[in-house]
Design a protein around this motif. Structure first.
Motif, PDB file in Angstrom:
ATOM      1  N   ARG A 142       0.841  -1.192   0.000  1.00 15.57           N
ATOM      2  CA  ARG A 142       0.000   0.000   0.000  1.00 15.57           C
ATOM      3  C   ARG A 142       0.878   1.244   0.000  1.00 15.57           C
ATOM      4  N   GLY A 143       0.491   2.230  -0.772  1.00 16.67           N
ATOM      5  CA  GLY A 143       1.254   3.471  -0.826  1.00 16.67           C
ATOM      6  C   GLY A 143       0.474   4.551  -1.532  1.00 16.67           C
ATOM      7  N   PHE A 144       1.188   5.392  -2.281  1.00 15.13           N
ATOM      8  CA  PHE A 144       0.542   6.500  -2.963  1.00 15.13           C
ATOM      9  C   PHE A 144       1.065   6.618  -4.393  1.00 15.13           C
ATOM     10  N   ARG A 145       0.219   7.136  -5.255  1.00 13.03           N
ATOM     11  CA  ARG A 145       0.577   7.452  -6.625  1.00 13.03           C
ATOM     12  C   ARG A 145       0.660   8.974  -6.730  1.00 13.03           C
ATOM     13  N   LEU A 146       1.788   9.490  -7.171  1.00 11.28           N
ATOM     14  CA  LEU A 146       2.021  10.924  -7.196  1.00 11.28           C
ATOM     15  C   LEU A 146       1.814  11.478  -8.598  1.00 11.28           C
ATOM     16  N   ALA A 147       1.366  12.734  -8.671  1.00  8.21           N
ATOM     17  CA  ALA A 147       1.203  13.409  -9.954  1.00  8.21           C
ATOM     18  C   ALA A 147       1.345  14.909  -9.746  1.00  8.21           C
ATOM     19  N   ARG A 148       1.829  15.580 -10.795  1.00  5.80           N
ATOM     20  CA  ARG A 148       1.979  17.040 -10.765  1.00  5.80           C
ATOM     21  C   ARG A 148       1.374  17.596 -12.052  1.00  5.80           C
ATOM     22  N   PHE A 149       0.360  18.443 -11.904  1.00  5.09           N
ATOM     23  CA  PHE A 149      -0.371  18.997 -13.035  1.00  5.09           C
ATOM     24  C   PHE A 149       0.119  20.410 -13.327  1.00  5.09           C
ATOM     25  N   VAL A 150       0.455  20.649 -14.584  1.00  7.10           N
ATOM     26  CA  VAL A 150       0.940  21.957 -15.033  1.00  7.10           C
ATOM     27  C   VAL A 150       0.061  22.431 -16.183  1.00  7.10           C
ATOM     28  N   GLY A 151      -0.265  23.714 -16.209  1.00  5.85           N
ATOM     29  CA  GLY A 151      -1.030  24.293 -17.300  1.00  5.85           C
ATOM     30  C   GLY A 151      -0.275  25.456 -17.915  1.00  5.85           C
ATOM     31  N   ILE A 152      -0.302  25.545 -19.232  1.00  3.24           N
ATOM     32  CA  ILE A 152       0.427  26.589 -19.946  1.00  3.24           C
ATOM     33  C   ILE A 152      -0.508  27.205 -20.980  1.00  3.24           C
ATOM     34  N   ASP A 153      -0.759  28.500 -20.844  1.00  6.08           N
ATOM     35  CA  ASP A 153      -1.628  29.226 -21.770  1.00  6.08           C
ATOM     36  C   ASP A 153      -0.801  29.816 -22.900  1.00  6.08           C
ATOM     37  N   GLY A 154      -1.241  29.576 -24.135  1.00 13.06           N
ATOM     38  CA  GLY A 154      -0.579  30.145 -25.307  1.00 13.06           C
ATOM     39  C   GLY A 154      -1.570  30.912 -26.155  1.00 13.06           C
ATOM     40  N   PRO A 155      -1.166  31.359 -27.325  1.00 13.54           N
ATOM     41  CA  PRO A 155      -2.065  32.095 -28.214  1.00 13.54           C
ATOM     42  C   PRO A 155      -3.125  31.189 -28.850  1.00 13.54           C
ATOM     43  N   ARG A 156      -4.327  31.216 -28.301  1.00 13.46           N
ATOM     44  CA  ARG A 156      -5.468  30.428 -28.777  1.00 13.46           C
ATOM     45  C   ARG A 156      -5.284  28.944 -28.529  1.00 13.46           C
ATOM     46  N   TRP A 157      -4.362  28.574 -27.641  1.00 10.11           N
ATOM     47  CA  TRP A 157      -4.216  27.183 -27.253  1.00 10.11           C
ATOM     48  C   TRP A 157      -3.842  27.089 -25.780  1.00 10.11           C
ATOM     49  N   PHE A 158      -4.030  25.903 -25.242  1.00 11.59           N
ATOM     50  CA  PHE A 158      -3.725  25.610 -23.844  1.00 11.59           C
ATOM     51  C   PHE A 158      -3.110  24.217 -23.772  1.00 11.59           C
ATOM     52  N   VAL A 159      -2.015  24.084 -23.058  1.00 11.60           N
ATOM     53  CA  VAL A 159      -1.337  22.796 -22.892  1.00 11.60           C
ATOM     54  C   VAL A 159      -1.439  22.354 -21.445  1.00 11.60           C
ATOM     55  N   ARG A 160      -1.861  21.110 -21.248  1.00  8.62           N
ATOM     56  CA  ARG A 160      -1.855  20.515 -19.911  1.00  8.62           C
ATOM     57  C   ARG A 160      -0.825  19.404 -19.883  1.00  8.62           C
ATOM     58  N   ALA A 161       0.053  19.447 -18.887  1.00  8.54           N
ATOM     59  CA  ALA A 161       1.099  18.438 -18.735  1.00  8.54           C
ATOM     60  C   ALA A 161       0.970  17.814 -17.358  1.00  8.54           C
ATOM     61  N   VAL A 162       0.987  16.479 -17.309  1.00 10.63           N
ATOM     62  CA  VAL A 162       0.867  15.744 -16.050  1.00 10.63           C
ATOM     63  C   VAL A 162       2.149  14.943 -15.856  1.00 10.63           C
ATOM     64  N   PHE A 163       2.954  15.344 -14.864  1.00  9.86           N
ATOM     65  CA  PHE A 163       4.226  14.681 -14.574  1.00  9.86           C
ATOM     66  C   PHE A 163       3.993  13.558 -13.564  1.00  9.86           C
ATOM     67  N   THR A 164       4.537  12.378 -13.842  1.00  4.63           N
ATOM     68  CA  THR A 164       4.394  11.238 -12.936  1.00  4.63           C
ATOM     69  C   THR A 164       5.750  10.539 -12.791  1.00  4.63           C
ATOM     70  N   GLY A 165       5.788   9.537 -11.931  1.00  2.00           N
ATOM     71  CA  GLY A 165       7.053   8.865 -11.656  1.00  2.00           C
ATOM     72  C   GLY A 165       7.996   9.817 -10.939  1.00  2.00           C
ATOM     73  N   THR A 166       9.297   9.717 -11.249  1.00  3.37           N
ATOM     74  CA  THR A 166      10.247  10.626 -10.606  1.00  3.37           C
ATOM     75  C   THR A 166       9.974  12.078 -10.987  1.00  3.37           C
ATOM     76  N   ALA A 167       9.341  12.323 -12.148  1.00  4.85           N
ATOM     77  CA  ALA A 167       9.077  13.685 -12.596  1.00  4.85           C
ATOM     78  C   ALA A 167       7.970  14.360 -11.797  1.00  4.85           C
TER      79      ALA A 167
END
Length: 232
Positions: A142-167
């Motif tokens: 038993r343990g935990f699953r880690l995640a880090r959510f990043v959002g980046i706004d650009g010109p008429r677009w949006f990027v979502r990045a989800v870092f997992t594992g060591t990242a």
């Protein structure tokens, strides 16, 4: 001759300012640090073309397209490097404003309802969401699953990045963060409603492969659907 001195209003007549501040302020405009818009790119040579996203190859970088099981269309790009992974998706966004402030609030609420224990803090790309989920490894630990959510706004677009594992730990993700900064977003001119996923394409010569099995240990990576692995 001076005019008559006006009486100051009594303390009880002065409207009281609200004491409760909002939980978080809107993120300040980000400095140009990547991902780039295709309009900023002089030449596409040397990039792996995945449609809405161009990836700059580097030594040891694994690139996979995650495929929707129902539609069999690619819906995310998974980038693997040095024991960490980041899942990247690009969406259409309004011309006048970004999406990350709104998406972040919705994400935090959703994670709280799912026992994700989210926290919001400043990160390399601005405000980010850290979370952990209770998980059980393949050996029953038993343990935990880690995640880090990043959002980046650009010109008429949006990027979502989800870092997992060591990242998922910012201190150990510098290499993958640089990979994300080097991404190029191809929004296109077609009118699209905000939050619609920008279409990804499968490169020629790609090989279909099953999703990788979770690593043993208390921290398991998120489950993925069928994938197409790019080799070359």
């Amino acid at each position: 001759m001076f005019g008559r001195k006006k009486n100051k209003p009594a303390a009880q007549d002065v409207p009281e300012q609200p004491r409760d501040a909002p939980e978080e302020k809107p993120a300040p405009p980000r400095e140009p640090q990547g991902p780039l818009d295709v309009a900023q790119l002089e030449d596409r040579d040397g990039y792996l073309d995945l449609g809405a996203l161009l990836v700059r190859p580097r030594q040891g970088l694994g690139v996979r397209l995650e495929v929707d099981e129902r539609t069999q269309r690619p819906r995310a790009v998974a980038l693997d490097l040095a024991g960490g992974s980041v899942q990247v998706q690009a969406f259409a966004a309004p011309r006048s404003e970004g999406l990350w402030d709104e998406v972040r609030r919705e994400l935090v609420q959703s994670l709280r309802e799912g026992n994700g224990e989210p926290t919001v803090e400043e990160g390399p790309f601005g405000l980010q969401v850290l979370t952990r989920f209770p998980a059980t490894a393949s050996d029953g630990t038993r343990g935990f699953r880690l995640a880090r959510f990043v959002g980046i706004d650009g010109p008429r677009w949006f990027v979502r990045a989800v870092f997992t594992g060591t990242a998922a730990v910012a201190a150990e993700s510098a290499a993958l963060e640089e990979v994300v900064r080097e991404l190029v977003v191809v929004r296109g001119d077609r009118p699209m409603p905000p939050r619609e996923l920008l279409p990804l394409t499968v490169p020629e010569g790609s090989v279909r492969a099953p999703a990788p099995q979770p690593e043993a240990g208390p921290v398991a990576p998120p489950r993925r659907g069928p994938e197409i692995t790019e080799i070359g």
